[in-house]
Design a protein around this motif. Structure first.
Motif, mmCIF file in Angstrom:
data_model
loop_
_atom_site.group_PDB
_atom_site.id
_atom_site.type_symbol
_atom_site.label_atom_id
_atom_site.label_comp_id
_atom_site.label_asym_id
_atom_site.label_seq_id
_atom_site.Cartn_x
_atom_site.Cartn_y
_atom_site.Cartn_z
ATOM 1 N N SER A 205 0.826 -1.413 0.008
ATOM 2 C CA SER A 205 0.027 0.016 0.109
ATOM 3 C C SER A 205 0.929 1.351 0.142
ATOM 4 O O SER A 205 0.264 2.287 -0.236
ATOM 5 N N GLU B 198 -2.513 -3.002 -5.354
ATOM 6 C CA GLU B 198 -1.771 -1.726 -5.364
ATOM 7 C C GLU B 198 -0.518 -1.774 -6.048
ATOM 8 O O GLU B 198 -0.124 -0.537 -6.266
ATOM 9 N N GLN C 74 -6.431 2.756 1.698
ATOM 10 C CA GLN C 74 -5.486 4.122 1.682
ATOM 11 C C GLN C 74 -6.307 4.844 2.738
ATOM 12 O O GLN C 74 -5.545 5.581 3.292
#
Lengths: 361, 325
Positions: A137, A171, B93
């Motif tokens: 990430s 990601e 995120q």
């Protein structure tokens, strides 16, 4: 270009030093000053010693969970050494050698593993993001830094790290794709240490190499011997130069091996044979580089012993300091979530402080 | 002054801020060339160039994750997620990084960034186009969650969100994107984040709503006025952090409380608001504080959505019920 002559689809892997520290690819030896070579070696040595000591502290019950680095020091130091002070380092969580090279202090590293957020507050002149636990990430962050570099017109490069397991994450692909589309100055370093905890590299992807994942995104990709610091440096330097000159991102797969457990909570004997570990110990990146430096008369065993002793003391002193640093002040738990503490946090903080005061009575 | 709807108020705020501050960058899916599927960013790429307003590949996690890196490296990204139902791949995120970066780095890395997204039902859309997810964001420490309900508020709150040092989730009630127009000052102004707005003063009951529901409550008030029920309507404007004082003071005055929201009922924002009322105005209450919300069911597709969407009559009926408790 190394990335032209070492096509990952043809099974070519860049190596310069053999396992005894002999040069096998004379033409490709990177141009590194003697002082810098010694500095790189010393950083690897400090990394190894900090690692060994941390495992000891952990077994003595003086340290929390720790993720060791043994065997991966060439990948870590060789890649970051190819960058400059102004460049960014975006870590995963197992790049101790790179962090030390970048200027993170031993004290901060211990603070982090000791369970204190201050360990992630690096000095203003260290361009490094905090350690990132959710796998892969961190890569979009690296690309965003590069997107900003492009907008600002600054010649700053970002080096981002991910493991072999991380290449399976969405990601990872999203970030490498963004880097390609926006032509960001990003160097992706895959530390392929063969295992994502217990799951072997072969179980992550049908692809023969991880470097070949670059091809689908139309960016240069290369596989290098990750235990050969000169090969790692050469590939990284080429990628950093390309990125700095507007040539965009590169994906570098460093083939290495995690000699220790995933973390101190892991028992690798469950999922791999001792013989495999022994085989990789023969390729130890530190021994290899040391032999090279000895041949170049830049280092000797006596210096090695002396340096190890010095680092042992340095590490011990720093750890003691951190051990005595105590707990995180209560206020700090509350005050960093927002620039200004909102009312709900103020109330919770105030009530708890009041409770603590009354409890003491 | 200019007559703007909610969409043109967004465009004007972005335009003015991009003109004022060259670190502001605007991007997302279809945001650049086309100007967004709702046209919120129309004209910005032409005016400020492809560096400042651009299209990205179709990847929500990377849109939000790259904004983290942008903010670390000195920019103020304002990213658009096409519909709030598509934000889910980006939650890794938002919850894992955007919300935590300041605390994790003990204040070294602030993330001055805004994540804009249309939200809410009532537009007869496909699946994943109608969610109200404000509770997920509001429950996450480190985020601010702002929802405007009028063009005037949209402009002032979006400008405040972009200038805020903390990351802001800016939820836009798409049902009222073009529902009405309002005179909005040409000049630059900000409205405070964390402050509710008193829309209507009253003495019998406090009603809290936000986004598209504010108008539904206003529509409900017309009947009640004739019946002599005096309603104090508060537009929350910021879901996190909540303006506790305004709510508590109002309930201390009225003694009754209703919160109306489209988000799911259980564990939703209404539960939080009722707790605040209980903590701050318990002894003033004349009736149980109440919520009128979306059901705890997956929001239905268009042919069943009318049951889920809260209508003015439901609101006025609920108010009558509480007042006559």
């Amino acid at each position: 270009m190394l990335t032209d002559s070492y096509n990952p689809l043809e099974g070519k892997m860049l190596s310069i030093l053999d396992k005894d520290g002999k040069i096998i690819n004379k033409d490709l030896v990177p141009d590194i000053s003697d002082d810098e070579l010694v500095h790189m070696y010393k950083t690897m040595l400090l990394t190894r010693i900090l690692d060994i000591k941390s495992l000891q502290y952990q077994r003595q019950g003086r340290m929390l969970t720790y993720a060791p680095n043994q065997g991966q020091e060439a990948t870590q130091v060789g890649s970051i050494a190819a960058s400059e002070k102004k460049d960014w380092l975006v870590p995963a969580f197992r790049e101790l050698g790179a962090w030390l090279y970048k200027g993170v202090t031993i004290e901060q590293i211990f603070l982090y593993w000791y369970g204190n957020e201050l360990g992630s507050k690096f000095p203003e002149d260290v361009n490094m993001l905090p350690i990132c636990v959710p796998i892969a990430s961190q890569l979009p962050h690296a690309v965003g830094i590069g997107m900003a570099s492009n907008i600002k017109g600054e010649d700053v490069v970002t080096i981002a790290y991910v493991g072999d397991g991380g290449t399976s994450q969405g990601e990872f692909s999203e970030a490498v794709n963004f880097a390609g589309v926006f032509n960001t100055p990003t160097v992706f370093i895959i530390s392929n240490n063969q295992y994502a905890i217990s799951v072997p590299r072969e179980a992550q992807t049908k692809a023969k190499t991880l470097a070949q994942k670059a091809i689908a995104f139309e960016i240069p990709g290369i596989q290098v011997d990750g235990n050969d610091i000169l090969a790692v440096y050469a590939a990284a330097k080429e990628a950093v130069d390309r990125a700095r000159n507007g040539g965009g991102p590169t994906l570098i797969e460093c083939v290495t091996y995690r000699l220790g457990p995933h973390t101190t909570s892991d028992d690798p004997t469950i999922y791999r044979e001792d013989s495999e570990v022994e085989h990789w110990k023969e390729k130890d990146p530190i021994t290899r580089f040391k032999n090279y430096l000895i041949k170049k008369k830049l280092w000797n065993e006596e210096m090695d012993e002396k340096q190890k002793e010095e680092y042992n003391t340095l590490v011990n002193n720093n750890f003691k300091k951190v051990e005595e640093s105590g707990l995180v002040p209560l206020e700090d738990i509350f005050k960093y979530n927002y620039e200004e503490m909102p009312e709900n946090l103020e109330i919770q903080y105030r009530d708890y402080v009041k409770y603590l005061r009354e409890e003491v009575k | 002054m200019a007559l703007l709807n909610n969409i043109s108020a967004i465009t004007e705020a972005l335009d003015q801020e991009m003109g004022r501050d060259n670190t502001v960058v605007v991007y997302g899916e279809d945001v650049g060339f086309e100007g967004g599927v709702f046209r919120a960013t129309v004209g910005l790429q032409k005016k400020y160039g492809k560096d400042r307003c651009f299209d990205t590949p179709l990847a929500e996690a990377a849109i939000i994750g790259s904004a983290v890196g942008m903010a670390v490296n000195g920019m103020k990204p304002v990213v658009e997620i096409q519909f709030s139902g598509f934000v889910l791949p980006g939650l890794n995120q938002i919850i894992g990084h955007v919300a935590r970066y300041r605390n994790r780095s003990r204040g070294r890395y602030n993330l001055p960034m805004v994540i804009r997204m249309p939200y809410g039902g009532g537009v007869r859309a496909l699946e994943h186009h109608s969610e109200s997810l404000e509770d997920i964001f509001a429950q996450t420490p480190g985020l601010k969650v702002v929802i405007p309900s009028t063009p005037y508020d949209t402009k002032g709150l979006l400008l405040a969100a972009i200038r805020d040092p903390d990351p802001v989730i800016f939820l836009e009630p798409k049902r009222i994107y073009r529902a009405f127009k309002q005179e909005v000052p040409k000049e630059d102004y900000v409205l405070p984040i964390g402050k509710a707005k008193l829309v209507n003063e009253g003495s019998d009951i406090t009603v809290v709503a936000w986004g598209a529901l504010v108008r539904e409550v206003q529509n409900a008030l017309k009947d009640l006025k004739d019946e002599g029920i005096s309603v104090e309507l508060i537009d929350l404007r910021t879901i996190s952090p909540i303006d506790r004082d305004t709510i508590i003071k109002s309930v201390q005055k009225t003694g009754r409380f209703l919160v109306v929201h489209e988000a799911y009922k259980s564990f939703g924002p209404g539960a939080e608001l009722i707790s605040i009322v209980n903590e701050g105005a318990f002894l003033y209450l004349e009736a149980p504080p109440t919520r009128l919300t979306g059901f705890d069911v997956t929001i239905p597709l268009p042919k069943g959505e009318h049951h889920f969407i809260i209508k003015p009559k439901q609101i006025s009926d609920k108010i009558r019920e509480i007042v006559s408790f």
